[in-house]
Design an enzyme around this catalytic site. Structure first.
Site, mmCIF file in Angstrom:
data_model
loop_
_atom_site.group_PDB
_atom_site.id
_atom_site.type_symbol
_atom_site.label_atom_id
_atom_site.label_comp_id
_atom_site.label_asym_id
_atom_site.label_seq_id
_atom_site.Cartn_x
_atom_site.Cartn_y
_atom_site.Cartn_z
ATOM 1 N N LYS A 1 -25.157 7.970 -10.420
ATOM 2 C CA LYS A 1 -26.350 7.490 -9.649
ATOM 3 C C LYS A 1 -26.959 8.885 -9.289
ATOM 4 O O LYS A 1 -28.193 8.925 -8.715
ATOM 5 C CB LYS A 1 -26.153 6.501 -8.575
ATOM 6 C CG LYS A 1 -25.837 5.208 -8.967
ATOM 7 C CD LYS A 1 -25.982 4.302 -8.028
ATOM 8 C CE LYS A 1 -25.492 2.749 -8.641
ATOM 9 N NZ LYS A 1 -24.262 2.354 -8.519
ATOM 10 N N ARG B 1 -13.173 8.433 -8.241
ATOM 11 C CA ARG B 1 -13.721 7.029 -8.559
ATOM 12 C C ARG B 1 -12.663 6.754 -9.552
ATOM 13 O O ARG B 1 -12.101 7.511 -10.558
ATOM 14 C CB ARG B 1 -15.014 7.184 -9.129
ATOM 15 C CG ARG B 1 -16.092 7.472 -8.456
ATOM 16 C CD ARG B 1 -17.420 7.685 -9.379
ATOM 17 N NE ARG B 1 -18.554 8.414 -8.330
ATOM 18 C CZ ARG B 1 -18.643 9.742 -8.438
ATOM 19 N NH1 ARG B 1 -17.913 10.575 -8.907
ATOM 20 N NH2 ARG B 1 -19.850 10.095 -7.902
ATOM 21 N N THR C 1 -11.641 4.270 -1.452
ATOM 22 C CA THR C 1 -12.375 3.751 -0.636
ATOM 23 C C THR C 1 -12.930 4.937 0.746
ATOM 24 O O THR C 1 -13.913 4.691 0.993
ATOM 25 C CB THR C 1 -11.491 2.608 0.045
ATOM 26 O OG1 THR C 1 -11.302 1.712 -0.950
ATOM 27 C CG2 THR C 1 -12.326 1.990 1.326
ATOM 28 N N GLU D 1 -15.575 1.588 -10.090
ATOM 29 C CA GLU D 1 -16.621 2.801 -9.571
ATOM 30 C C GLU D 1 -17.790 1.867 -8.836
ATOM 31 O O GLU D 1 -17.723 0.939 -8.683
ATOM 32 C CB GLU D 1 -16.864 3.498 -11.011
ATOM 33 C CG GLU D 1 -17.630 2.667 -11.768
ATOM 34 C CD GLU D 1 -17.944 3.562 -13.146
ATOM 35 O OE1 GLU D 1 -18.310 4.689 -13.020
ATOM 36 O OE2 GLU D 1 -17.509 3.094 -14.312
ATOM 37 N N GLU E 1 0.660 -1.263 -0.113
ATOM 38 C CA GLU E 1 0.123 -0.020 -0.075
ATOM 39 C C GLU E 1 0.775 1.243 0.159
ATOM 40 O O GLU E 1 1.945 1.398 0.787
ATOM 41 C CB GLU E 1 -0.870 -0.007 1.074
ATOM 42 C CG GLU E 1 -1.626 1.239 1.498
ATOM 43 C CD GLU E 1 -2.382 1.999 0.304
ATOM 44 O OE1 GLU E 1 -3.154 0.945 -0.230
ATOM 45 O OE2 GLU E 1 -2.345 2.964 -0.083
ATOM 46 N N CYS F 1 -12.416 12.488 22.960
ATOM 47 C CA CYS F 1 -13.397 12.895 22.183
ATOM 48 C C CYS F 1 -14.710 13.199 22.457
ATOM 49 O O CYS F 1 -15.418 12.576 22.596
ATOM 50 C CB CYS F 1 -13.334 12.409 20.486
ATOM 51 S SG CYS F 1 -14.794 13.128 19.551
ATOM 52 N N CYS G 1 -16.898 19.315 16.234
ATOM 53 C CA CYS G 1 -15.644 20.280 16.404
ATOM 54 C C CYS G 1 -14.513 19.880 15.714
ATOM 55 O O CYS G 1 -13.743 20.710 15.593
ATOM 56 C CB CYS G 1 -15.460 20.432 17.863
ATOM 57 S SG CYS G 1 -14.030 19.336 18.424
ATOM 58 N N HIS H 1 -25.174 -1.264 -2.239
ATOM 59 C CA HIS H 1 -26.254 -1.070 -3.259
ATOM 60 C C HIS H 1 -27.163 -2.406 -3.013
ATOM 61 O O HIS H 1 -26.680 -3.309 -2.921
ATOM 62 C CB HIS H 1 -25.764 -0.815 -4.458
ATOM 63 C CG HIS H 1 -25.123 0.641 -4.646
ATOM 64 N ND1 HIS H 1 -26.133 1.657 -4.678
ATOM 65 C CD2 HIS H 1 -23.955 1.240 -4.574
ATOM 66 C CE1 HIS H 1 -25.136 2.761 -4.841
ATOM 67 N NE2 HIS H 1 -23.918 2.507 -4.590
#
Lengths: 489, 421
Positions: A255, A316, A48, A342, A38, A406, A441, A56
């Site tokens: 779409k 994409r 991603t 895509e 990677e 957080c 924030c 979908h």
């Protein structure tokens, strides 16, 4: 110059997006050595990360395409996959809304398409649609409802897939862009700045850069046409406005502009679909925002742009075929292309991974299932979803879960440490895995605290903590350094 | 889960919480508790190491930590309990507080009265939707202030500041004193958003340019900020084509407004004023939920901490009385309405029978005005600006003269008002 370290594996996967990580996990069910390479500091950071997160339903895709082939089966794999990996997945359903007679005709076409494929779909009258989603525009004629459409956090899923693959013996190299690739006899060789990787099979899951990688191997029969999508995310307090993902009828290229309840509950609107030149152009634009707001308001008029907390763009990795590419290279033996991902690539990923395994076998590797494959990763602690009593018990076991870092998303120190232990190396990594800094924030309060925890856990100085990899350090100097002959002279 | 009960629970140990707790105690409340998420009291004052605090209250120019310490010292002489590093997760309308820390775990605290004093947060880039990429180096001014003043790190060496709020102005000076170059402060309004004294002392004294009616229209840079594009804007704040200018920098600070942190309040059912983003309160500073009071920046964003302390003392006093059962309910409440050139007024309801103290802000700068306070008092001001709160007190005697249903406060041009009179 230091000599590159040579690594020899059966399968090298280039690209740690949703496709690469899904394939790594699927392959890790077999007795085969796997290395995923990677270029970014963590997996899931390319296309991603900025995905809309929609699983979908499978009624959209043109018949005869690979998109159609993999979408519905992929959808059907999600519940079990996300249960095994302890990833947030909501089957919140999808509505495709018709705003006039012309659109209603189109909606009926998709209804039939869904029916033909066995996708659960139903047609709703205006009243029925509004009863399901009262925030919808009252100007609609009706809608197509696909109850098995869903929502997932794409980054979380990619991280979980990778984590589980690593548990099952796969290896991962991050911060490792591929700089060269060639065929040497039976072996395929890919090189990064520090490594020379020799593999029997190379899987090209390089997303936006899939054509570049193919070209390094002398394979140039497809190209990637980057298409940008902007997204705008709302405050969590918009949570109950819409339950299902709301689609218009599709345009020629996408779409359309959607209203999306994310798996975590925040509402989101987008994406645009703009062809761009530069593969890493992630800028949001004034014009994009205007178009998205107009589109989203035509579906859900009550959307309030003052509640937006963040915006981002993704690109994409569409191919010049307009469809997925899932095949052995016709030119380079042992090179498998999983490209052109895509929409609905995220939905299709688990199903594509299954076929990728078959392609690996076709490429000549003999795959034996492992008896000790562990499909589950260590369960996640999500403090915000626990009851008061569960929280109390957890803190008694580990006091780090009693320290909220957080405040917007109620994320504890324990969860941040856990995220680092699972592979987070950066502020964005912590944000996507544990949600610290993902709230209203946007890290204003917790950023210094999260940086201190990362620095402590990794044993590095604070100024080496990055937002998303080398070069993105939030703090560059010590106080007074600029006054005492440091960089500021 | 640990169970506690108190008379007055104060949520937040910043300037508002400190003053409210002390005042509730002084009023006679027995068990007063401050719940603070940080490891020390004082709130945001602890990172405000510049001076200028306390001119009104203490007639002295104190730094933020010094101002806070005066209250903390006072607190040390009382039996007010403080829970540090403790986060409140939930407040119920029945005044139960669910809080957590690593030592005691989850706690359920039943309070006879609650004072909300959680302060505010900074508006973000996301809320403004500034176009461009998303590199490291974009900070809200307060976060940068914390890095420099508390953590001891400089975010960068070449900065642009968007927004001329007070924290942004203070940080322009701080960055300059730390050896960084502040290329520009960019403000969308035709006037500075912060206090005049800060414009003079933080920008003019350091030759830092302030560009009014301008904004940042694009952020450049992949990993780290490399530049921003600024442009002039029209009256509707749309960028004017042709006025774009690229400024190279490695840091963009945002000082574009503060938002009261009312998520806990909303969850408890407290009704909020869409203008202030704080609670609706009556003259006792009690919210729409009985026994829950609010003060300081969680109620409305203040200009000076001195005013926060003053308001919080009133909230603490009434919360103390409520807890002891001695807070009298008036026969009726009269609604207070923001009239011409008044953006908001706090409190939102008054009884007409007790002395009342209003805080208000104007919509736009105006010179030589009179403030008409419900027709029972007029106050002459040489100049009013949105950055500076007006503080107006009325006695029950003055309030007796009030007739009507709504109590309107408005700002009028003095000459016009005198002519029509």
């Amino acid at each position: 110059m230091r000599e590159k370290q040579t690594l020899t594996v059966d399968v090298a996967i280039v690209g740690g997006g949703i496709i690469g990580t899904a394939v790594a996990r699927e392959l890790s069910k077999y007795d085969v050595s796997i290395l995923l390479v990677e270029k970014e500091a963590e997996v899931g950071w390319g296309t991603t990360k900025a995905n809309s997160g929609i699983v979908h339903a499978g009624f959209h895709e043109e018949p005869g395409t690979l998109k159609a082939k993999y979408c519905f089966p992929g959808n059907q794999m999600y519940p079990k996959l996300c249960e095994e990996l302890d990833v947030c997945f909501r089957r919140n359903g999808i509505l495709m809304v018709a705003r006039n007679q012309e659109e209603w005709d189109i909606v009926q076409k998709y209804y039939q398409r869904g029916k033909d494929r066995g996708v659960p779909v139903e047609l709703l009258s205006k009243e029925e649609a509004l009863a399901l989603e009262p925030a919808l525009s009252s100007d609609i004629l009706g809608a197509l409802h696909a109850p098995e459409g869903g929502s997932v956090m794409p980054f979380e899923l990619a991280a979980a897939l990778m984590e589980n693959a690593l548990q099952n013996g796969a290896q991962l190299l991050t911060n490792s862009p591929v700089v060269a690739a060639q065929v040497e006899g039976e072996r395929k060789v890919i090189e990064t700045a520090e490594h020379r990787i020799e593999a029997k099979v190379v899987i090209n899951a390089a997303g936006l850069f899939a054509d570049d990688l193919a070209q390094m191997f002398g394979d140039d029969y497809f190209t990637i046409k980057p298409r940008k999508g902007e997204e705008y995310l709302f405050d969590l307090d918009t949570k109950d406005m819409v339950t299902r993902t709301i689609f218009p009828v599709p345009t020629k290229v996408s779409k359309g502009i959607l209203v999306i309840p994310t798996a975590e509950g925040n509402l989101m609107m987008g994406p645009t679909g703009d062809n761009i030149e530069e593969k890493e152009d992630l800028a949001t634009t004034r014009d994009g925002f205007a178009r998205i707001l107009e589109g989203a308001k035509s579906l859900v008029p009550g959307i309030n742009p003052r509640k937006i907390i963040a915006q981002f763009a993704g690109v994409r990795a569409a191919s010049d075929r307009g469809d997925f590419i899932v095949e052995l290279s016709p030119n380079v033996p042992g090179l498998i292309h999983l490209a052109g991902m895509e929409s609905p690539g995220l939905t299709a990923a688990p199903a594509i991974a299954v076929d990728a395994v078959k392609l690996v076998e076709e490429a000549g590797l003999k795959l034996t299932p492992k008896e000790d494959f562990e499909p589950r990763r260590k369960p996640m602690v999500r403090f915000r979803s626990l009851s008061h009593e569960e929280r109390d018990r957890l803190i008694k076991e580990n006091p780090a879960y009693g320290r909220i870092i957080c405040r917007c998303e109620s994320v504890t120190e324990g969860e941040i440490i856990d995220a680092v232990q699972r592979g987070a190396r950066t502020l964005d990594g912590i944000k996507f895995r544990a949600r610290a800094g993902a709230g209203r924030c946007q890290g204003g309060f917790c950023q210094p605290l999260v940086m201190a925890i990362i620095a402590r856990e990794l044993g590095i100085p604070l100024e080496e903590v990055t937002k998303r990899g080398l070069g993105s350090e939030p703090v560059m100097y010590h106080a007074k350094e600029l006054l005492t002959g440091g960089e500021g002279q | 889960m640990k169970q506690l009960s108190v008379d007055v629970a104060v949520i937040g140990g910043g300037p508002a919480g400190l003053a409210a707790a002390l005042s509730a105690k002084a009023e006679g409340a027995q068990k007063v508790m401050i719940i603070e998420r940080n490891h020390e009291l004082g709130g945001i004052l602890q990172q405000c190491i510049h001076h200028g605090f306390g001119l009104h209250r203490f007639k002295a120019e104190l730094t933020g930590p010094e101002y806070a310490q005066r209250f903390i010292n006072e607190l040390d002489d009382t039996d007010i309990e403080t829970l540090l590093e403790t986060m409140v997760l939930e407040i119920t309308p029945e005044r139960k507080i669910y809080a957590v820390n690593s030592e005691q775990g989850m706690m359920e605290i039943s309070a006879k009265a609650i004072v909300l004093a959680m302060g505010c947060r900074e508006r973000t880039r996301g809320a403004l939707q500034i176009p461009g990429s998303r590199p490291a180096g974009v900070f809200s001014a307060g976060t940068a202030q914390r890095f420099v003043n508390i953590e001891g790190y400089m975010p960068g060496k070449r900065a642009v500041i968007l927004g001329s709020g007070d924290i942004g102005l203070i940080m322009a000076r701080r960055f300059t004193l730390e050896g960084a170059k502040v290329e520009a402060v960019v403000e969308v309004l035709p006037y500075a958003a912060g206090l005049t004294r800060n414009v003079v002392q933080c920008l003019e004294d350091f030759d830092i340019p302030l560009y009014l009616k301008s904004t940042v229209i694009h952020i450049h840079g992949k990993d780290r900020v490399e530049a921003v594009t600024i442009a002039e804007v029209d009256d509707a704040w749309n960028p004017i084509p042709g006025t774009e200018r690229v400024i190279e920098c490695d840091t963009l600070l945002l000082s574009v407004g503060l938002v009261p942190e009312n998520e806990l309040s909303s969850h408890a059912g407290v009704k909020l004023d869409p203008v202030t983003n704080g609670a609706y309160v009556n003259e006792h500073l009690m919210t729409t939920i009985p026994g829950i009071f609010a003060c300081g920046n969680v109620l409305h964003v203040h200009d000076l901490v001195d005013n926060v302390s003053k308001e919080a003392e009133r909230a603490g006093k009434y919360a103390g009385r409520y807890a002891m059962g001695t807070l009298q309910k008036p026969e009726k409440w009269v609604k207070v309405v923001a009239g011409d050139n008044v953006r908001y007024v706090v409190p939102h309801e008054i009884s007409l029978t007790e002395p009342v103290e209003f805080f208000l802000r104007v919509q736009r700068p105006q010179d030589d005005v009179i403030v008409d306070v419900g027709g029972v008092r007029t106050v002459r001001e040489r100049s009013v600006r949105p950055s500076e709160m007006l503080n107006i007190k009325l006695t029950p005697e003055q309030l007796q003269n009030f007739t009507g249903d709504t109590f309107v406060i408005q700002v009028k041009d003095r000459k016009e008002a005198e002519q029509s009179a």
